[in-house]
Design an enzyme around this catalytic site. Sequence first.
Site, short mmCIF file in Angstrom:
data_model
loop_
_atom_site.label_atom_id
_atom_site.label_comp_id
_atom_site.label_asym_id
_atom_site.label_seq_id
_atom_site.Cartn_x
_atom_site.Cartn_y
_atom_site.Cartn_z
N ASP A 39 0.86 -1.19 0.00
CA ASP A 39 0.00 0.00 0.00
C ASP A 39 0.90 1.23 0.00
O ASP A 39 2.11 1.13 0.21
CB ASP A 39 -0.89 0.01 1.25
CG ASP A 39 -2.22 0.72 1.04
OD1 ASP A 39 -3.27 0.04 0.95
OD2 ASP A 39 -2.22 1.97 0.94
N ASP A 63 3.52 1.82 -4.57
CA ASP A 63 2.54 2.60 -5.34
C ASP A 63 2.30 1.80 -6.62
O ASP A 63 3.21 1.65 -7.45
CB ASP A 63 3.11 3.99 -5.65
CG ASP A 63 2.15 4.82 -6.51
OD1 ASP A 63 1.21 4.25 -7.11
OD2 ASP A 63 2.36 6.04 -6.59
N VAL A 64 1.09 1.30 -6.79
CA VAL A 64 0.81 0.38 -7.89
C VAL A 64 0.96 1.02 -9.27
O VAL A 64 0.99 0.32 -10.28
CB VAL A 64 -0.60 -0.26 -7.77
CG1 VAL A 64 -0.65 -1.24 -6.62
CG2 VAL A 64 -1.69 0.81 -7.66
N ASN A 90 -5.66 -5.53 -6.14
CA ASN A 90 -6.87 -4.96 -5.54
C ASN A 90 -6.90 -3.43 -5.54
O ASN A 90 -7.98 -2.84 -5.67
CB ASN A 90 -6.98 -5.46 -4.09
CG ASN A 90 -7.96 -4.65 -3.28
OD1 ASN A 90 -9.17 -4.74 -3.47
ND2 ASN A 90 -7.45 -3.81 -2.38
N TYR A 155 -13.91 5.59 -14.31
CA TYR A 155 -13.81 4.39 -13.47
C TYR A 155 -14.37 3.17 -14.21
O TYR A 155 -13.75 2.10 -14.22
CB TYR A 155 -14.59 4.65 -12.17
CG TYR A 155 -14.52 3.56 -11.13
CD1 TYR A 155 -13.40 3.40 -10.33
CD2 TYR A 155 -15.60 2.70 -10.92
CE1 TYR A 155 -13.35 2.41 -9.36
CE2 TYR A 155 -15.56 1.71 -9.96
CZ TYR A 155 -14.44 1.57 -9.17
OH TYR A 155 -14.38 0.58 -8.21
N LYS A 159 -12.26 -0.12 -15.17
CA LYS A 159 -12.63 -1.45 -14.67
C LYS A 159 -13.01 -2.40 -15.82
O LYS A 159 -12.81 -3.62 -15.71
CB LYS A 159 -13.76 -1.34 -13.65
CG LYS A 159 -13.36 -0.64 -12.34
CD LYS A 159 -12.21 -1.33 -11.63
CE LYS A 159 -12.01 -0.81 -10.21
NZ LYS A 159 -10.81 -1.38 -9.56
N THR A 192 -16.80 0.28 2.69
CA THR A 192 -15.36 0.51 2.91
C THR A 192 -15.11 2.01 3.01
O THR A 192 -15.98 2.82 2.68
CB THR A 192 -14.51 -0.03 1.74
OG1 THR A 192 -14.78 0.80 0.59
CG2 THR A 192 -14.80 -1.48 1.42
N1 LIG Z 1 -16.00 -0.15 -2.15
C1 LIG Z 1 -16.74 -0.49 -3.19
O1 LIG Z 1 -17.96 -0.30 -3.19
C2 LIG Z 1 -16.09 -1.16 -4.38
C3 LIG Z 1 -16.93 -1.73 -5.36
C4 LIG Z 1 -16.35 -2.36 -6.48
C5 LIG Z 1 -14.98 -2.40 -6.61
N2 LIG Z 1 -14.20 -1.80 -5.66
C6 LIG Z 1 -12.74 -1.85 -5.86
O2 LIG Z 1 -12.16 -2.57 -4.78
C7 LIG Z 1 -10.82 -2.10 -4.58
C8 LIG Z 1 -10.64 -1.74 -3.14
O3 LIG Z 1 -11.59 -0.75 -2.82
P1 LIG Z 1 -11.93 -0.33 -1.32
O4 LIG Z 1 -13.36 0.06 -1.32
O5 LIG Z 1 -11.44 -1.34 -0.36
O6 LIG Z 1 -11.05 1.01 -1.23
P2 LIG Z 1 -10.37 1.71 0.04
O7 LIG Z 1 -10.15 3.13 -0.38
O8 LIG Z 1 -11.15 1.43 1.27
O9 LIG Z 1 -8.95 0.97 0.11
C9 LIG Z 1 -8.07 1.06 -0.99
C10 LIG Z 1 -6.66 0.92 -0.53
O10 LIG Z 1 -5.82 1.11 -1.68
C11 LIG Z 1 -4.76 1.97 -1.33
N3 LIG Z 1 -4.26 2.66 -2.51
C12 LIG Z 1 -4.81 3.70 -3.17
N4 LIG Z 1 -4.02 4.10 -4.18
C13 LIG Z 1 -2.95 3.26 -4.18
C14 LIG Z 1 -1.78 3.17 -4.96
N5 LIG Z 1 -1.55 4.02 -5.97
N6 LIG Z 1 -0.89 2.19 -4.69
C15 LIG Z 1 -1.11 1.33 -3.66
N7 LIG Z 1 -2.19 1.39 -2.85
C16 LIG Z 1 -3.10 2.35 -3.11
C17 LIG Z 1 -5.33 2.91 -0.28
O11 LIG Z 1 -4.31 3.50 0.51
C18 LIG Z 1 -6.24 1.97 0.51
O12 LIG Z 1 -5.55 1.36 1.57
C19 LIG Z 1 -10.64 -0.93 -5.56
O13 LIG Z 1 -10.01 -1.41 -6.74
C20 LIG Z 1 -12.06 -0.50 -5.86
O14 LIG Z 1 -12.16 0.15 -7.11
C21 LIG Z 1 -14.72 -1.20 -4.54
#
Ligand SMILES: NC(=O)c1ccc[n+]([C@@H]2O[C@H](COP(=O)([O-])OP(=O)(O)OC[C@H]3O[C@@H](n4cnc5c(N)ncnc54)[C@H](O)[C@@H]3O)[C@@H](O)[C@H]2O)c1
Length: 250
Positions: A39, A63-64, A90, A155, A159, A192
């Site tokens: 992260d 950083d991804v 993720n 987005y 995706k 989240t």
């Molecule tokens: N929450 C939802 O409703 C939902 C729905 C569908 C898909 N998603 C996807 O699930 C994944 C996780 O989402 P979430 O809701 O847990 O988000 P979140 O914001 O709660 O957690 C995401 C994590 O990714 C980290 N992050 C952000 N940018 C980064 C980078 N450049 N390099 C490394 N780490 C980084 C953040 O610090 C955080 O810890 C994402 O890809 C999101 O698009 C989420």
Amino acid sequence: MPCGRFGGRIVLVTGAAKGIGAATARAFASEGATVVLCDIDEAALKVTVDALPGTGHCGIRLDVTSEADWIAAMGEVERAFGKLDVLVNNAGWGELRSLFDTSFEQWRRVIAINLDSVFLGTRNSMPLLEKSGKGSIVNMSSIRSLVAGVGSGPYSAAKAGVHLLTKATAIECAAAGKPVRANSIHPGFVDTPLSKQTGEEARNARRSTVPQGRLAEPEEIAAGILFLASDAASYVNGTELVVDGGFTAV
Ligand SMILES: NC(=O)c1ccc[n+]([C@@H]2O[C@H](COP(=O)([O-])OP(=O)(O)OC[C@H]3O[C@@H](n4cnc5c(N)ncnc54)[C@H](O)[C@@H]3O)[C@@H](O)[C@H]2O)c1
């Protein structure tokens, strides 16, 4: 003797400090895996790593969107473990904004975090995944790769890119004789920190559109990720698992 579904396996999860990534790391750890959590939020990452069940887990600042970070992280994994069994791409991010109010810079940021990240992770981890002998990649897509939403243009595009990049990865691995499967997971609305950004009113509006009438818990998405990564899914390849409480069934 390794125990649990993932005993003896090395699993790397990006965006693992919070939300779905953290729940996924916990689920793998509780099933015997050694987890590498990555992260950019180093403070939250340390808290999550320290709370995991089992031993041997580690946190790496990654950083991804940075290829240099991926190369450095893979070097660390190779030195520590010599292989990688599961990669969970993720990390991701989005915000609600009209397509017509989106600058090119904002567009590129969403594409970089959600899509460039998966390309970079896939390419740079492949040599270590091959060394597993039965590697598995699980890529985080979304229901937004299947149905668009107002304010989700970049987005959704990112995706949807992840969705088809996953299929391309699966068939290219098979064609090249690489023992690596690749599948994508498509959550609906999950409770989240990311989804909390939109405020309670928007969250209530979302709940009312879901047949099951609630948001998902991060652990319910993690369960799908673990299935795709597990031996139970040994013939599941290049496909998608939708976990959305029935949202896209309507
Ligand atoms: N929450 C939802 O409703 C939902 C729905 C569908 C898909 N998603 C996807 O699930 C994944 C996780 O989402 P979430 O809701 O847990 O988000 P979140 O914001 O709660 O957690 C995401 C994590 O990714 C980290 N992050 C952000 N940018 C980064 C980078 N450049 N390099 C490394 N780490 C980084 C953040 O610090 C955080 O810890 C994402 O890809 C999101 O698009 C989420």
